[in-house]
Design an enzyme around this catalytic site. Structure first.
Site, PDB file in Angstrom:
ATOM      1  CG  HIS A 143      -4.330   0.826   5.637  1.00 13.42           C
ATOM      2  ND1 HIS A 143      -5.293   0.576   5.701  1.00 13.42           N
ATOM      3  CD2 HIS A 143      -3.580  -0.385   5.364  1.00 13.42           C
ATOM      4  CE1 HIS A 143      -5.967  -0.316   5.702  1.00 13.42           C
ATOM      5  NE2 HIS A 143      -5.071  -1.274   5.228  1.00 13.42           N
TER       6      HIS A 143
ATOM      7  CD  GLU B  52      -2.796  -1.355  -0.138  1.00 18.00           C
ATOM      8  OE1 GLU B  52      -3.215  -0.555  -0.821  1.00 18.00           O
ATOM      9  OE2 GLU B  52      -3.501  -1.835   0.240  1.00 18.00           O
TER      10      GLU B  52
HETATM   11 ZN   LIG Z   1      -5.417  -3.129   3.934  1.00 20.07          ZN
END
Ligand SMILES: [Zn+2]
Length: 292
Positions: free
Chosen positions: A95, A76
């Site tokens: 996150h 990510e």
């Molecule tokens: Zn995730």
């Protein structure tokens, strides 16, 4: 200035806490911090955040090119880069997939109702970024819409994202998001939420300054103004006019709907009755027999 070795140790500690609290399962989640003005220290791809060691981290530039590390940076990474590009004040991004907050993200229900004074003073509202395929450019695009005005948001059918001026600040916001989600869920299961009136919400916002809380954007004075249509300008909070009262009962229609779903007595004392299909059929058959 925090040293690189301290930041590596801090990422390991935050990862361990997230995993221990059930905010991530398996290899979920990712964490990054700024390392000076032009580099990032980031968790690597495909490792459990509960069992990291300081040497596992990657160093990248602000375009995501790997500068150092045996492993590949987080899948990510694009979402983290987008946050740092749009928020020069942010020094850390967290996150995770905390289950209650993620449940709200799956249900499509933002955490934007004025119910907890402390949340209003700190995070304000917690919107939902539109659904995006994880690890693609879609996700940073979805986050970009809200990140100017919010330090915390839900990611539709995915999880949550929080940012801060330092790593522990970003992590504590993740705790607040999940804690707020749990309290909201309990209140809704009980069938009623008293909302903090708009006038009181604006008074609470003034406390941000008193306590030195740096919110990225103000709460919209009126959610019907055009500023409220632009998520980059202000935070939309669901708070009714109080007319002198600081707490306002949940709007009756919403309350009735919730109470009916959970079979709770209504506010005016008329109990809602829940019947199974079989009980209802028996009642109807009985009524028909009596007609004959
Ligand atoms: Zn995730």
């Amino acid at each position: 200035m925090t040293t690189e070795s301290q930041l590596r140790a801090d990422i390991v500690e935050v990862g361990r806490r997230m995993y221990a609290r059930g905010y991530t399962a398996s290899n979920d989640g990712n964490i990054s911090v700024r390392l000076g003005s032009d580099r990032l220290l980031m968790t690597p791809k495909s490792v459990c955040k509960g069992f990291m060691t300081p040497d596992m981290m990657c160093i990248t530039d602000l375009d995501g090119r790997k500068l150092q590390g045996d492993r590949e940076p987080s899948s990510e990474m694009l979402m983290h880069l987008e946050v740092y590009r749009r928020r020069p004040d942010v020094a850390a991004v967290v996150h995770a997939h905390p289950p209650t907050a993620t449940g709200f993200a799956v249900a499509g229900i933002p955490l934007d109702r004025a119910v907890l004074a402390e949340v209003l003073c700190t995070l304000g509202s917690i919107p939902i970024a539109e659904y995006a395929t994880p690890s693609t450019q879609e996700l940073p695009d979805a986050v970009a819409k809200y990140i100017k005005a919010h330090d915390g948001m839900l990611l539709a059918n995915h999880g949550a994202l929080t940012v801060g001026a330092d790593l522990f600040g970003a992590y504590y916001k993740m705790e607040t998001v999940e804690h707020f989600a749990k309290i909201s869920l309990v209140a809704r299961m009980l069938g009623r939420e008293n909302l903090i009136a708009r006038e009181e919400v604006l008074r609470l916002q003034e406390l941000r300054g008193t306590y030195g809380i740096k919110a990225p954007a103000p709460i919209c004075a009126d959610e019907t103004t055009s500023a409220a249509d632009d998520p980059a300008l202000c935070q939309v909070v669901q708070a009714p006019e109080g007319g002198g009262s600081r707490l306002v009962a949940d709007p009756p229609s919403r309350g009735a709907e919730t109470r009916a779903r959970f079979g709770v007595a209504s506010a005016d004392g008329n109990a809602e009755i829940r019947l199974t299909y079989r009980e209802l059929s028996e009642l109807i058959e009985d009524a028909i027999r009596n007609l004959r």
